[in-house]
Design a protein around this motif. Structure first.
Motif, PDB file in Angstrom:
ATOM      1  N   ASP A  22      31.458  45.332  23.773  1.00 30.58           N
ATOM      2  CA  ASP A  22      32.553  45.686  24.677  1.00 30.58           C
ATOM      3  C   ASP A  22      33.814  46.159  23.963  1.00 30.58           C
ATOM      4  O   ASP A  22      34.725  46.680  24.604  1.00 30.58           O
ATOM      5  CB  ASP A  22      32.904  44.497  25.579  1.00 30.58           C
ATOM      6  N   HIS A  26      38.003  50.320  26.768  1.00 33.19           N
ATOM      7  CA  HIS A  26      39.334  49.897  27.231  1.00 33.19           C
ATOM      8  C   HIS A  26      39.459  50.020  28.736  1.00 33.19           C
ATOM      9  O   HIS A  26      40.445  49.570  29.326  1.00 33.19           O
ATOM     10  CB  HIS A  26      40.427  50.725  26.549  1.00 33.19           C
ATOM     11  N   MET A  61      41.361  47.168  30.147  1.00 35.09           N
ATOM     12  CA  MET A  61      41.161  46.115  29.150  1.00 35.09           C
ATOM     13  C   MET A  61      41.873  46.409  27.833  1.00 35.09           C
ATOM     14  O   MET A  61      41.839  45.606  26.908  1.00 35.09           O
ATOM     15  CB  MET A  61      39.661  45.921  28.902  1.00 35.09           C
ATOM     16  N   ASN A  68      39.511  47.389  23.010  1.00 33.59           N
ATOM     17  CA  ASN A  68      39.512  46.387  24.058  1.00 33.59           C
ATOM     18  C   ASN A  68      40.308  45.181  23.566  1.00 33.59           C
ATOM     19  O   ASN A  68      39.907  44.510  22.613  1.00 33.59           O
ATOM     20  CB  ASN A  68      38.067  45.994  24.388  1.00 33.59           C
TER      21      ASN A  68
END
Length: 227
Positions: A22, A26, A61, A68
């Motif tokens: 992940d 973003h 995010m 992220n």
């Protein structure tokens, strides 16, 4: 180049799925059914598809592409949107298809996709649920957004942040629901939105915007730590 393959136990029994992918994401698209699950953790905002110009909803995010701010060891610690959960998996002609070249398919770590009995493991079941969530939710979310637009409820949001080291960030192309416009609607329009379940989603979305401050604080702390 993607290596598309129809998912099956015979070919993919040894394949392992990693959730530690992940970090580069973003922003992730979400559907309306995810708003209440995502709102406690992420800012939910709307943006436009670069090719079609159609609005869609997503969670923020990070403040810049490829970073992220909320992942730890490559994985989100809280609710994981379906768009992230199904990374590497797609639906084609009603069948689950995988991209074998996707980073989700780890070589030496991660969870198996199939039990020894041939049944789906919990990891694969999460993916199947995510695919179902998106498949069932995209049309309903488009309808929700159309109702917002019909009442002129979406407005641009100015996201400009200044950090202690002098760096600044400006996020463009994002929209939020205008509570002022919502509260100015006639009673019959508000009642229709309520009966459609839209008011709950609208308040969840607008409340979630406060998480932008959290992202700013994390970004600022990392800039300070890097000095």
């Amino acid at each position: 180049m993607p290596d598309w393959q129809m998912l099956n136990r015979a070919d993919h029994a040894a394949l392992r799925l990693s959730r530690r992918i992940d970090t580069p994401r973003h922003f992730a698209q979400i559907v309306a059914d995810e708003f209440l699950k995502a709102a406690p953790y992420y800012p939910i905002l709307f943006t436009k598809h670069p090719e079609t110009g159609a609005f869609y909803a997503g969670v923020v995010m990070g403040l810049e592409p490829g970073r992220n701010l909320l992942s730890a060891d490559g994985a989100l610690r809280d609710y994981r949107p379906a768009d992230l959960e199904r990374q590497g998996f797609f639906i084609a002609e009603g069948q689950v298809v995988i991209d074998r070249e996707h980073a989700a398919f780890a070589k030496d770590e991660g969870a198996a996709l199939f039990e020894a009995t041939g049944e789906a493991t919990p990891a694969l079941k999460r993916v199947q649920q995510a695919l179902h969530t998106l498949d069932q939710g995209l049309a309903a979310t488009d309808a929700f957004i159309r109702r917002l637009l019909d009442h002129w409820l979406l407005e641009p949001i100015d996201v400009a942040m200044q950090f202690d080291n002098g760096q600044s960030v400006q996020l463009d192309g994002l929209y939020t629901i205008s509570l002022d416009a919502l509260h100015a609607l006639p009673d019959e329009a508000v009642l229709a939105l309520f009966r459609a379940g839209d008011l709950q989603l609208a308040y969840a979305q607008t409340t979630s915007v406060r998480h932008l401050r959290t992202l700013g604080r994390i970004h600022n702390d990392r800039l300070a730590a890097a000095q």
